[in-house]
Design a protein around this motif. Structure first.
Motif, PDB file in Angstrom:
ATOM      1  N   ALA A 178      11.537   2.976   1.925  1.00  8.19           N
ATOM      2  CA  ALA A 178      10.833   3.159   3.195  1.00  8.19           C
ATOM      3  C   ALA A 178       9.328   2.985   3.006  1.00  8.19           C
ATOM      4  CB  ALA A 178      11.145   4.542   3.769  1.00  8.19           C
ATOM      5  N   VAL A 179       8.788   3.556   1.938  1.00  7.95           N
ATOM      6  CA  VAL A 179       7.349   3.423   1.646  1.00  7.95           C
ATOM      7  C   VAL A 179       6.993   1.958   1.403  1.00  7.95           C
ATOM      8  CG1 VAL A 179       5.564   3.944  -0.067  1.00  7.95           C
ATOM      9  CG2 VAL A 179       7.034   5.776   0.785  1.00  7.95           C
ATOM     10  N   ALA A 180       7.870   1.233   0.697  1.00 12.10           N
ATOM     11  CA  ALA A 180       7.618  -0.181   0.406  1.00 12.10           C
ATOM     12  C   ALA A 180       7.558  -1.001   1.693  1.00 12.10           C
ATOM     13  CB  ALA A 180       8.695  -0.726  -0.513  1.00 12.10           C
ATOM     14  N   VAL A 181       8.467  -0.729   2.634  1.00  6.37           N
ATOM     15  CA  VAL A 181       8.484  -1.458   3.908  1.00  6.37           C
ATOM     16  C   VAL A 181       7.206  -1.171   4.696  1.00  6.37           C
ATOM     17  CG1 VAL A 181       9.624  -1.604   6.164  1.00  6.37           C
ATOM     18  CG2 VAL A 181      10.986  -1.674   4.073  1.00  6.37           C
ATOM     19  N   VAL A 182       6.816   0.109   4.780  1.00  5.16           N
ATOM     20  CA  VAL A 182       5.592   0.486   5.493  1.00  5.16           C
ATOM     21  C   VAL A 182       4.372  -0.177   4.849  1.00  5.16           C
ATOM     22  CG1 VAL A 182       4.063   2.404   6.071  1.00  5.16           C
ATOM     23  CG2 VAL A 182       6.534   2.656   6.362  1.00  5.16           C
ATOM     24  N   TYR A 183       4.317  -0.175   3.524  1.00  4.74           N
ATOM     25  CA  TYR A 183       3.195  -0.786   2.798  1.00  4.74           C
ATOM     26  C   TYR A 183       3.104  -2.280   3.097  1.00  4.74           C
ATOM     27  CZ  TYR A 183       0.438  -2.619  -1.082  1.00  4.74           C
ATOM     28  OH  TYR A 183      -0.501  -3.279  -1.824  1.00  4.74           O
ATOM     29  N   LEU A 184       4.244  -2.967   3.079  1.00  3.06           N
ATOM     30  CA  LEU A 184       4.250  -4.410   3.336  1.00  3.06           C
ATOM     31  C   LEU A 184       3.820  -4.732   4.757  1.00  3.06           C
ATOM     32  CD1 LEU A 184       7.553  -5.382   1.480  1.00  3.06           C
ATOM     33  CD2 LEU A 184       5.217  -5.960   0.785  1.00  3.06           C
ATOM     34  N   ILE A 185       4.218  -3.887   5.703  1.00  2.00           N
ATOM     35  CA  ILE A 185       3.806  -4.094   7.095  1.00  2.00           C
ATOM     36  C   ILE A 185       2.307  -3.865   7.253  1.00  2.00           C
ATOM     37  CG2 ILE A 185       3.992  -3.144   9.439  1.00  2.00           C
ATOM     38  CD1 ILE A 185       6.968  -2.663   8.850  1.00  2.00           C
ATOM     39  N   GLU A 186       1.799  -2.779   6.681  1.00  4.29           N
ATOM     40  CA  GLU A 186       0.382  -2.444   6.813  1.00  4.29           C
ATOM     41  C   GLU A 186      -0.522  -3.466   6.128  1.00  4.29           C
ATOM     42  OE1 GLU A 186      -0.165   1.553   5.484  1.00  4.29           O
ATOM     43  OE2 GLU A 186       0.478   2.413   7.413  1.00  4.29           O
ATOM     44  N   ASN A 187       0.002  -4.164   5.145  1.00  3.32           N
ATOM     45  CA  ASN A 187      -0.790  -5.176   4.434  1.00  3.32           C
ATOM     46  C   ASN A 187      -0.431  -6.590   4.880  1.00  3.32           C
ATOM     47  OD1 ASN A 187      -2.466  -3.863   2.007  1.00  3.32           O
ATOM     48  ND2 ASN A 187      -0.581  -2.691   2.303  1.00  3.32           N
ATOM     49  N   ASN A 188       0.203  -6.676   6.050  1.00  6.87           N
ATOM     50  CA  ASN A 188       0.529  -7.963   6.676  1.00  6.87           C
ATOM     51  C   ASN A 188       1.382  -8.878   5.799  1.00  6.87           C
ATOM     52  OD1 ASN A 188      -1.060  -7.365   9.034  1.00  6.87           O
ATOM     53  ND2 ASN A 188      -2.899  -7.831   7.807  1.00  6.87           N
ATOM     54  N   LYS A 189       2.192  -8.273   4.959  1.00  8.36           N
ATOM     55  CA  LYS A 189       3.124  -9.031   4.130  1.00  8.36           C
ATOM     56  C   LYS A 189       4.491  -9.145   4.808  1.00  8.36           C
ATOM     57  CE  LYS A 189       0.206  -9.221   0.612  1.00  8.36           C
ATOM     58  NZ  LYS A 189      -0.410 -10.497   0.183  1.00  8.36           N
ATOM     59  N   LEU A 190       4.698  -8.311   5.809  1.00 10.72           N
ATOM     60  CA  LEU A 190       5.975  -8.263   6.513  1.00 10.72           C
ATOM     61  C   LEU A 190       5.702  -8.016   7.987  1.00 10.72           C
ATOM     62  CD1 LEU A 190       9.078  -8.279   5.889  1.00 10.72           C
ATOM     63  CD2 LEU A 190       8.944  -5.784   5.847  1.00 10.72           C
TER      64      LEU A 190
END
Length: 226
Positions: free
Chosen positions: A97-109
């Motif tokens: 869950a943290v990985a998904v949030v991190y990727l979204i916040e850094n415009n990777k996802l």
């Protein structure tokens, strides 16, 4: 408000997202069981008839409901090892869950309904896995087992089963954790097979064998994490 247009999203969550989250949860248990030297590791996703088996993974008909991890013979079978194993599922869910949030916040996802459902249901899964409660079928939640282990409560303690040679009766005896006779056999292999069956059915347990007056561990059967 929930409307007709949300029904496909519900099915997406139920039949795709939840099974993925369940698989990640069991992977966390598997990782720490492997780290602690567990053998015969097996992961079951779903319930009902078996659809297919692939390596250690078994997928059942109702793949979107239920999951468990089984393993035997932990090399490091102490309290901390078991706490790590039972914490592993929630830990992997949290990291995902943290990985998904991190990727979204850094415009990777790109944020989407799929990523929202994944994050939401990961937190849902973590909450109910760690909520310390007994289940109607006699199993305990991961949180209940962790709490009992931390408190060193009696129900977390292993039952010890033994296979011993009775010189007077000339037979191999299977003894339970109270040293009461379960069954006796003329053949040692039959006694061991029965002892394995009883010990596996009454996890957490250890199976000891006596030869030449010395007790050695044949196998241990840890409690099954869900």
């Amino acid at each position: 408000m929930f409307g007709v247009n949300d029904i496909p999203k519900f099915f997406l969550a139920f039949f795709l997202v939840l099974p993925v989250i369940s698989l990640l949860h069991e992977a966390g248990h598997v990782f720490f069981a492997w780290l602690m030297g567990g053998k015969n590791i097996k992961v079951t996703i779903g319930s009902g008839a078996v659809l297919f088996r692939m390596g250690i993974l078994e997928v059942r008909k109702y793949y979107f409901w239920y999951g468990l991890c089984t393993f035997d013979n932990l090399r490091r079978n102490h309290r901390l090892a078991n706490i790590l194993i039972f914490s592993g599922g929630a830990f992997f869910n949290a990291m995902a869950a943290v990985a998904v949030v991190y990727l979204i916040e850094n415009n990777k996802l790109e944020p989407s309904m799929l990523t929202y459902q994944f994050t939401y249901f990961s937190l849902y899964y973590i909450f109910f896995a760690l909520l310390p409660m007994p289940y109607p079928d006699g199993n305990y939640s991961d949180g209940k087992v962790i709490l009992d282990l931390a408190r060193n409560k009696a129900q977390a303690a292993e039952k010890i089963y033994r296979v011993q040679w009775n010189q007077e009766e000339k037979q191999w005896c299977v003894l339970d954790h109270n040293r009461a006779l379960v069954e006796a056999f003329a053949d040692e292999a039959q006694a061991l097979a029965k002892a394995h069956e009883v010990a596996q059915r009454n996890r957490p347990s250890r199976l000891l064998s006596s030869k030449g007056g010395k007790e050695t561990e044949v196998r241990n059967y840890p409690r099954v994490p869900l």
